[in-house]
Design a protein around this motif. Structure first.
Motif, PDB file in Angstrom:
ATOM      1  N   ARG A 176       0.765  -0.876   0.191  1.00  0.00           N
ATOM      2  CA  ARG A 176      -0.002   0.203   0.001  1.00  0.00           C
ATOM      3  C   ARG A 176       0.908   0.863  -0.027  1.00  0.00           C
ATOM      4  O   ARG A 176       0.220   2.166  -0.873  1.00  0.00           O
ATOM      5  N   ALA A 373      -3.781   6.094   3.223  1.00  0.00           N
ATOM      6  CA  ALA A 373      -2.556   5.123   3.190  1.00  0.00           C
ATOM      7  C   ALA A 373      -1.459   5.388   3.577  1.00  0.00           C
ATOM      8  O   ALA A 373      -1.129   4.607   4.287  1.00  0.00           O
ATOM      9  N   THR A 416      -1.044   1.992   8.332  1.00  0.00           N
ATOM     10  CA  THR A 416      -0.501   0.062   6.977  1.00  0.00           C
ATOM     11  C   THR A 416      -0.860  -0.383   8.155  1.00  0.00           C
ATOM     12  O   THR A 416      -1.481  -1.768   7.689  1.00  0.00           O
ATOM     13  N   ALA A 426      -6.944  -4.576   2.633  1.00  0.00           N
ATOM     14  CA  ALA A 426      -6.164  -3.025   3.095  1.00  0.00           C
ATOM     15  C   ALA A 426      -6.178  -2.302   1.430  1.00  0.00           C
ATOM     16  O   ALA A 426      -4.753  -3.923   0.886  1.00  0.00           O
ATOM     17  N   SER A 428      -5.067   0.469  -1.407  1.00  0.00           N
ATOM     18  CA  SER A 428      -4.820   1.748  -1.478  1.00  0.00           C
ATOM     19  C   SER A 428      -4.774   2.262  -2.945  1.00  0.00           C
ATOM     20  O   SER A 428      -4.219   1.846  -3.697  1.00  0.00           O
ATOM     21  N   GLN A 443      -6.772   4.477   1.642  1.00  0.00           N
ATOM     22  CA  GLN A 443      -7.232   3.489   2.404  1.00  0.00           C
ATOM     23  C   GLN A 443      -8.054   2.772   2.719  1.00  0.00           C
ATOM     24  O   GLN A 443      -8.851   3.344   3.073  1.00  0.00           O
TER      25      GLN A 443
END
Length: 490
Positions: A176, A373, A416, A426, A428, A443
């Motif tokens: 991410r 993010a 994160t 998760a 991004s 995010q």
């Protein structure tokens, strides 16, 4: 072209896999000497694979939408016939290299064209991409800056057109973070969804996932690599449904909790403004968005305990003389890990359990959580964080211990690593560029095993805004950066 666009073009005979592969190889030839995103490129093998794919598309026997797509793989994943050097001078290049990791095996079965392997920091230990073995990887948006890490080579390759998509790994944000810094899409799937073999030293923290040009591509690639592998004892059963099913359903009616800082982070104002605008787009699309109170305290101490214990295990086989070859920050982290007691390790695991409980309760009320993010944009390459080594990061937790040592890279990625600890999906997704012309990531976090819901929300935002790294990079080169809120573009 995205992978979805390539597949449609292959089927219509407008473009061939050989043409797409040659385009990727040309981009590598033109840009990689500057960016340093690849540790290995196998042009001959890639063109042979592309020719085989072209024959399948011509015969109507293509293996699916990944067939013929130029693909790179982070150099932490095993690849049969290619070295896996892990960014370290400790690894013997002679091999033998006899097997693929599960994700690479699934790519071969799907007919993807493997073009090469991408850079990583040593053993993937930090959130930027430089190593004693391969040097410093740079960001296609500005080659004075880092692409982030540890999957920085993969993200830089995708952002620069050096292949259509890539496989990265994420132990604390390593998919991410570089996705946010390079304007690409990066998904850390639910833990165990993508099989792992061999199990890395970071254990349950580490996940494999896609870095792509679009959310739709991420779903297509997750269909490929998300199939089980018998070498992973925790692999889930085979899925019956594609992650693309329902991806175009939008976010109308979804309940979304928005946290601008999780209660303990500090976000650059330019980043915060773009993320807030993106959240507004989700509300305009019919989601019920509520700004939520802090849900937990910063778990960085527990994360650092687990992370450094993993570093200690990684370096345990090597002698003191060999350790002189290692990245100093990694060695410092490993020394901290060696001093960790079993009780301290179990205490850190208990923090993960509590976080999982808290997020489970959160998702009883909210379908999704959205945050920035990363709280900053890409910073100068060659640093471990957004300030000089040894300095105070501007993103030190509000109630934290003050200046962080250089090996605590997670101090500047506060949004994160909690979701590695909870093993939630998760994503991004790029949500615009700052006035200085650098991309920012939004995010989107979902409950475990609700990867499709996360992808659906990212796709709704992506489709409505029409934002893409290729289009934006082309505009920026032509016009220069400008201050606009791309999250509000229709």
């Amino acid at each position: 072209m995205s992978a979805a666009e390539l597949a449609a073009a292959y089927a219509a005979r407008d473009v061939s896999p050989v043409e797409a592969t040659r385009a990727a190889l040309t981009a590598i030839e033109e840009r990689d000497a500057e960016l340093n995103a690849f540790v290995l490129v196998d042009e001959d093998a890639a063109l042979r694979s592309a020719a085989e794919s072209e024959a399948r598309w011509a015969a109507g026997t293509a293996r699916g939408p990944a067939d013929g797509v130029p693909t790179s793989v982070k150099d932490l994943e095993r690849t049969q016939g290619w070295p896996t050097l892990r960014g370290s001078r400790l690894v013997d290049e002679s091999g033998p290299w006899r097997e693929d990791s599960p994700s690479v095996a699934r790519l071969r079965e799907a007919g993807a064209v493997l073009i090469g392997k991408t850079t990583t920091p040593e053993f993937g230990w930090k959130g930027v991409t430089d190593s004693p073995r391969t040097g410093i990887t740079l960001n296609p948006w500005d080659t004075a800056l880092t692409p982030g890490g540890s999957s920085g080579g993969s993200a830089a390759a995708v952002a620069a057109g050096m292949g259509t998509w890539s496989i990265g790994t994420d132990g604390g944000g390593s998919i991410r973070v570089p996705a946010a810094f390079t304007g690409t899409v990066g998904l850390k799937p639910t833990g165990d969804l993508v099989s792992t073999y061999p199990q890395g030293s970071n254990g349950l923290l580490s996940h494999r996932g896609p870095i792509t040009l679009s959310v739709l591509d991420a779903a297509i690639l997750l269909d490929v690599i998300g199939r089980p592998d018998g070498r992973d004892w925790a692999a889930p059963p085979e899925r019956d449904e594609s992650f693309t099913l329902g991806i175009e359903s939008g976010v109308a009616g979804l309940s979304i909790g928005y946290s601008p800082d999780l209660g303990y982070g500090r976000t650059d104002p330019e980043v915060a403004a773009l993320v807030a605008a993106a959240v507004g787009v989700l509300a305009d699309l019919g989601a019920h968005v509520t700004e939520v109170a802090p849900m937990f305290e910063d778990p960085i101490e527990a994360f650092q305990t687990l992370w450094c214990a993993g570093a200690a295990r990684t370096l345990r086989p090597y002698s003191p003389e060999q350790l002189d070859l290692v990245d100093p920050g990694l060695r410092q982290c490993a020394e901290e890990g060696r001093a960790t007691t079993a009780v301290e390790y179990l205490d850190a695991m208990a923090v993960c359990t509590d976080l999982g409980f808290r997020m489970g309760r959160f998702h009883q009320s909210f379908d999704l959580l959205v945050t920035p993010a990363v709280p900053t944009v890409a910073f100068e390459a060659g640093r471990n964080g957004p300030v000089p080594c040894g300095g105070t990061t501007p993103h030190t937790p509000r109630n934290g211990p003050g200046p962080q040592p250089t090996h605590v890279w997670a101090s500047w990625t506060p949004y994160t690593y909690p979701f590695n600890m909870t093993r939630q999906p998760a994503l991004s997704v790029p949500c615009g560029v700052t006035p200085s012309g650098l991309p920012v990531g939004l995010q989107i976090v979902g409950p475990r095993h609700r990867d499709g819901r996360v992808l659906r929300a990212g796709r709704a935002y992506e489709k409505h805004t029409g934002w893409s790294p290729v289009a934006e990079a082309s505009r920026t080169r032509a016009d220069g950066p400008r201050a606009d809120e791309r999250g509000q573009q229709t």
